[in-house]
Design a protein around this motif. Structure first.
Motif, PDB file in Angstrom:
ATOM      1  N   ALA A  27      -0.639  14.744   6.612  1.00  0.00           N
ATOM      2  CA  ALA A  27      -1.404  15.736   7.383  1.00  0.00           C
ATOM      3  C   ALA A  27      -1.005  17.155   7.008  1.00  0.00           C
ATOM      4  CB  ALA A  27      -1.217  15.493   8.876  1.00  0.00           C
ATOM      5  N   ALA A  28       0.281  17.394   6.831  1.00  0.00           N
ATOM      6  CA  ALA A  28       0.751  18.740   6.477  1.00  0.00           C
ATOM      7  C   ALA A  28       0.219  19.171   5.112  1.00  0.00           C
ATOM      8  CB  ALA A  28       2.274  18.778   6.490  1.00  0.00           C
ATOM      9  N   ILE A  29       0.161  18.242   4.176  1.00  0.00           N
ATOM     10  CA  ILE A  29      -0.331  18.568   2.833  1.00  0.00           C
ATOM     11  C   ILE A  29      -1.829  18.822   2.842  1.00  0.00           C
ATOM     12  CG2 ILE A  29      -0.743  17.615   0.530  1.00  0.00           C
ATOM     13  CD1 ILE A  29       2.034  16.279   0.758  1.00  0.00           C
ATOM     14  N   VAL A  30      -2.598  17.905   3.413  1.00  0.00           N
ATOM     15  CA  VAL A  30      -4.051  18.026   3.319  1.00  0.00           C
ATOM     16  C   VAL A  30      -4.603  19.175   4.157  1.00  0.00           C
ATOM     17  CG1 VAL A  30      -4.369  15.606   2.695  1.00  0.00           C
ATOM     18  CG2 VAL A  30      -4.591  16.296   5.088  1.00  0.00           C
ATOM     19  N   LYS A  31      -3.866  19.615   5.150  1.00  0.00           N
ATOM     20  CA  LYS A  31      -4.330  20.726   5.999  1.00  0.00           C
ATOM     21  C   LYS A  31      -3.873  22.097   5.505  1.00  0.00           C
ATOM     22  CE  LYS A  31      -4.733  17.924  10.126  1.00  0.00           C
ATOM     23  NZ  LYS A  31      -4.190  17.599  11.441  1.00  0.00           N
ATOM     24  N   ASN A  32      -3.001  22.131   4.520  1.00  0.00           N
ATOM     25  CA  ASN A  32      -2.475  23.397   4.020  1.00  0.00           C
ATOM     26  C   ASN A  32      -3.472  24.013   3.040  1.00  0.00           C
ATOM     27  OD1 ASN A  32      -1.080  25.470   2.656  1.00  0.00           O
ATOM     28  ND2 ASN A  32       0.877  24.438   2.966  1.00  0.00           N
ATOM     29  N   VAL A  33      -4.109  25.083   3.452  1.00  0.00           N
ATOM     30  CA  VAL A  33      -5.145  25.714   2.625  1.00  0.00           C
ATOM     31  C   VAL A  33      -4.566  26.457   1.418  1.00  0.00           C
ATOM     32  CG1 VAL A  33      -6.776  25.912   4.518  1.00  0.00           C
ATOM     33  CG2 VAL A  33      -5.160  27.783   4.087  1.00  0.00           C
ATOM     34  N   ASN A  34      -3.269  26.649   1.389  1.00  0.00           N
ATOM     35  CA  ASN A  34      -2.635  27.350   0.275  1.00  0.00           C
ATOM     36  C   ASN A  34      -2.232  26.429  -0.869  1.00  0.00           C
ATOM     37  OD1 ASN A  34      -2.711  29.931   1.560  1.00  0.00           O
ATOM     38  ND2 ASN A  34      -1.031  29.237   2.871  1.00  0.00           N
ATOM     39  N   LEU A  35      -2.318  25.138  -0.653  1.00  0.00           N
ATOM     40  CA  LEU A  35      -1.933  24.179  -1.692  1.00  0.00           C
ATOM     41  C   LEU A  35      -3.128  23.788  -2.546  1.00  0.00           C
ATOM     42  CD1 LEU A  35       0.404  21.732   0.262  1.00  0.00           C
ATOM     43  CD2 LEU A  35       1.079  23.461  -1.406  1.00  0.00           C
ATOM     44  N   ARG A  36      -2.867  23.522  -3.815  1.00  0.00           N
ATOM     45  CA  ARG A  36      -3.862  23.014  -4.760  1.00  0.00           C
ATOM     46  C   ARG A  36      -3.152  22.066  -5.723  1.00  0.00           C
ATOM     47  NH1 ARG A  36      -6.807  24.760  -1.629  1.00  0.00           N
ATOM     48  NH2 ARG A  36      -8.259  26.476  -1.755  1.00  0.00           N
ATOM     49  N   GLN A  37      -3.883  21.091  -6.208  1.00  0.00           N
ATOM     50  CA  GLN A  37      -3.412  20.185  -7.251  1.00  0.00           C
ATOM     51  C   GLN A  37      -2.082  19.521  -6.895  1.00  0.00           C
ATOM     52  OE1 GLN A  37      -3.395  22.993 -10.493  1.00  0.00           O
ATOM     53  NE2 GLN A  37      -5.504  22.487 -11.044  1.00  0.00           N
ATOM     54  N   VAL A  38      -2.032  18.901  -5.747  1.00  0.00           N
ATOM     55  CA  VAL A  38      -0.814  18.263  -5.267  1.00  0.00           C
ATOM     56  C   VAL A  38      -0.741  16.814  -5.730  1.00  0.00           C
ATOM     57  CG1 VAL A  38       0.440  17.525  -3.187  1.00  0.00           C
ATOM     58  CG2 VAL A  38      -0.638  19.779  -3.266  1.00  0.00           C
ATOM     59  N   SER A  39       0.454  16.407  -6.127  1.00  0.00           N
ATOM     60  CA  SER A  39       0.760  15.026  -6.471  1.00  0.00           C
ATOM     61  C   SER A  39       1.666  14.475  -5.371  1.00  0.00           C
ATOM     62  CB  SER A  39       1.476  14.979  -7.813  1.00  0.00           C
ATOM     63  OG  SER A  39       1.917  13.665  -8.092  1.00  0.00           O
ATOM     64  N   LEU A  40       1.249  13.378  -4.752  1.00  0.00           N
ATOM     65  CA  LEU A  40       2.011  12.781  -3.657  1.00  0.00           C
ATOM     66  C   LEU A  40       2.350  11.335  -3.995  1.00  0.00           C
ATOM     67  CD1 LEU A  40       3.160  12.892  -0.769  1.00  0.00           C
ATOM     68  CD2 LEU A  40       0.860  12.325   0.062  1.00  0.00           C
ATOM     69  N   ASN A  41       3.641  11.033  -4.003  1.00  0.00           N
ATOM     70  CA  ASN A  41       4.108   9.683  -4.299  1.00  0.00           C
ATOM     71  C   ASN A  41       4.663   9.060  -3.024  1.00  0.00           C
ATOM     72  OD1 ASN A  41       5.396   7.349  -5.130  1.00  0.00           O
ATOM     73  ND2 ASN A  41       6.235   8.257  -6.976  1.00  0.00           N
ATOM     74  N   LEU A  42       3.948   8.062  -2.502  1.00  0.00           N
ATOM     75  CA  LEU A  42       4.351   7.343  -1.294  1.00  0.00           C
ATOM     76  C   LEU A  42       4.805   5.919  -1.601  1.00  0.00           C
ATOM     77  CD1 LEU A  42       1.370   8.405   1.009  1.00  0.00           C
ATOM     78  CD2 LEU A  42       3.682   9.370   0.980  1.00  0.00           C
ATOM     79  N   SER A  43       5.026   5.596  -2.861  1.00  0.00           N
ATOM     80  CA  SER A  43       5.324   4.217  -3.258  1.00  0.00           C
ATOM     81  C   SER A  43       6.617   3.707  -2.626  1.00  0.00           C
ATOM     82  CB  SER A  43       5.402   4.108  -4.782  1.00  0.00           C
ATOM     83  OG  SER A  43       6.470   4.870  -5.281  1.00  0.00           O
ATOM     84  N   ASP A  44       6.666   2.385  -2.508  1.00  0.00           N
ATOM     85  CA  ASP A  44       7.862   1.688  -2.016  1.00  0.00           C
ATOM     86  C   ASP A  44       8.302   2.130  -0.623  1.00  0.00           C
ATOM     87  OD1 ASP A  44       8.509  -0.089  -4.212  1.00  0.00           O
ATOM     88  OD2 ASP A  44       8.939   1.731  -5.351  1.00  0.00           O
ATOM     89  N   ASN A  45       7.367   2.433   0.236  1.00  0.00           N
ATOM     90  CA  ASN A  45       7.683   2.731   1.627  1.00  0.00           C
ATOM     91  C   ASN A  45       7.109   1.624   2.506  1.00  0.00           C
ATOM     92  OD1 ASN A  45       9.167   5.332   2.188  1.00  0.00           O
ATOM     93  ND2 ASN A  45       7.680   6.041   0.674  1.00  0.00           N
ATOM     94  N   PRO A  46       7.637   1.464   3.721  1.00  0.00           N
ATOM     95  CA  PRO A  46       7.235   0.333   4.574  1.00  0.00           C
ATOM     96  C   PRO A  46       5.877   0.534   5.257  1.00  0.00           C
ATOM     97  CG  PRO A  46       8.861   1.656   5.709  1.00  0.00           C
ATOM     98  CD  PRO A  46       8.719   2.241   4.324  1.00  0.00           C
ATOM     99  N   ILE A  47       4.831   0.542   4.444  1.00  0.00           N
ATOM    100  CA  ILE A  47       3.476   0.666   4.954  1.00  0.00           C
ATOM    101  C   ILE A  47       2.831  -0.713   4.874  1.00  0.00           C
ATOM    102  CG2 ILE A  47       1.235   1.771   4.625  1.00  0.00           C
ATOM    103  CD1 ILE A  47       2.793   4.007   3.086  1.00  0.00           C
ATOM    104  N   ASP A  48       2.301  -1.190   5.993  1.00  0.00           N
ATOM    105  CA  ASP A  48       1.636  -2.489   6.005  1.00  0.00           C
ATOM    106  C   ASP A  48       0.478  -2.459   6.989  1.00  0.00           C
ATOM    107  OD1 ASP A  48       2.748  -2.909   8.588  1.00  0.00           O
ATOM    108  OD2 ASP A  48       4.479  -3.944   7.747  1.00  0.00           O
ATOM    109  N   ASP A  49      -0.184  -3.590   7.158  1.00  0.00           N
ATOM    110  CA  ASP A  49      -1.364  -3.659   8.023  1.00  0.00           C
ATOM    111  C   ASP A  49      -1.055  -3.281   9.472  1.00  0.00           C
ATOM    112  OD1 ASP A  49      -2.946  -4.353   5.908  1.00  0.00           O
ATOM    113  OD2 ASP A  49      -3.297  -6.409   6.548  1.00  0.00           O
ATOM    114  N   SER A  50       0.169  -3.530   9.912  1.00  0.00           N
ATOM    115  CA  SER A  50       0.505  -3.262  11.310  1.00  0.00           C
ATOM    116  C   SER A  50       0.611  -1.771  11.622  1.00  0.00           C
ATOM    117  CB  SER A  50       1.808  -3.969  11.695  1.00  0.00           C
ATOM    118  OG  SER A  50       2.908  -3.367  11.032  1.00  0.00           O
ATOM    119  N   ASN A  51       0.808  -0.946  10.596  1.00  0.00           N
ATOM    120  CA  ASN A  51       0.984   0.491  10.850  1.00  0.00           C
ATOM    121  C   ASN A  51       0.037   1.380  10.040  1.00  0.00           C
ATOM    122  OD1 ASN A  51       2.220   0.692   8.225  1.00  0.00           O
ATOM    123  ND2 ASN A  51       4.156   0.042   9.136  1.00  0.00           N
ATOM    124  N   ILE A  52      -0.929   0.786   9.350  1.00  0.00           N
ATOM    125  CA  ILE A  52      -1.820   1.568   8.494  1.00  0.00           C
ATOM    126  C   ILE A  52      -2.643   2.578   9.282  1.00  0.00           C
ATOM    127  CG2 ILE A  52      -3.725  -0.088   8.493  1.00  0.00           C
ATOM    128  CD1 ILE A  52      -2.574   2.124   5.554  1.00  0.00           C
TER     129      ILE A  52
END
Length: 150
Positions: free
Chosen positions: A20-45
């Motif tokens: 949310a902080a990244i996508v709402k920041n109007v001053n940012l452009r061309q951002v690369s976000l790596n969320l790999s290997d974190n505990p994201i699953d169907d129960s918390n998506i």
């Protein structure tokens, strides 16, 4: 600009705040976000889905090795295609490991390819697997239908 929080074992609520902080920041452009290997699953998506508001900030998104099932994968990509219109690179290595069965694997493969094809800015898609990838069904059940659509 690059933010790599891979393998940080972040709580999904924390990941949601970061997105949310990244996508709402109007001053940012061309951002690369790596969320790999974190505990994201169907129960918390659902915590993450609300964070992906309409944005032209993210250009690279790495969701490798998160453990979503069929429903979570389709929910996530439906949200991404509607909101992340600037996405140029999508990395989903070892992403299909929790998809089970030939029929559901084929359906998810077709659906996911159709969704990704709706992202007009996409230039690179990394769907590679590693020798550590754990499939509950043969990878071909997802990959072949996926590649047929692409």
């Amino acid at each position: 600009k690059k933010l790599d929080v891979s393998s940080c074992n972040l709580a999904p609520s924390s990941i949601s705040v970061i997105i949310a902080a990244i996508v709402k920041n109007v001053n940012l452009r061309q951002v690369s976000l790596n969320l790999s290997d974190n505990p994201i699953d169907d129960s918390n998506i659902n915590l993450l889905l609300g964070a992906f508001t309409s944005s032209r900030v993210l250009e690279t998104l790495d969701l490798s090795r998160i453990k979503l099932g069929e429903k979570g994968i389709l929910q996530l990509f439906d949200t991404i295609i509607r909101n992340v219109t600037s996405l140029k690179t999508l990395i989903i290595q070892d992403f299909f490991g929790s998809i089970s069965g030939h029929i559901s694997g084929a359906l998810v493969g077709h659906s996911l390819a159709d969704m990704i094809l709706q992202i007009p800015s996409i230039k690179k898609l990394d769907i590679s697997t590693t020798k550590h990838s754990m499939f509950t069904s043969p990878p071909a059940h997802v990959f072949l239908p996926f590649l047929q659509r692409m």
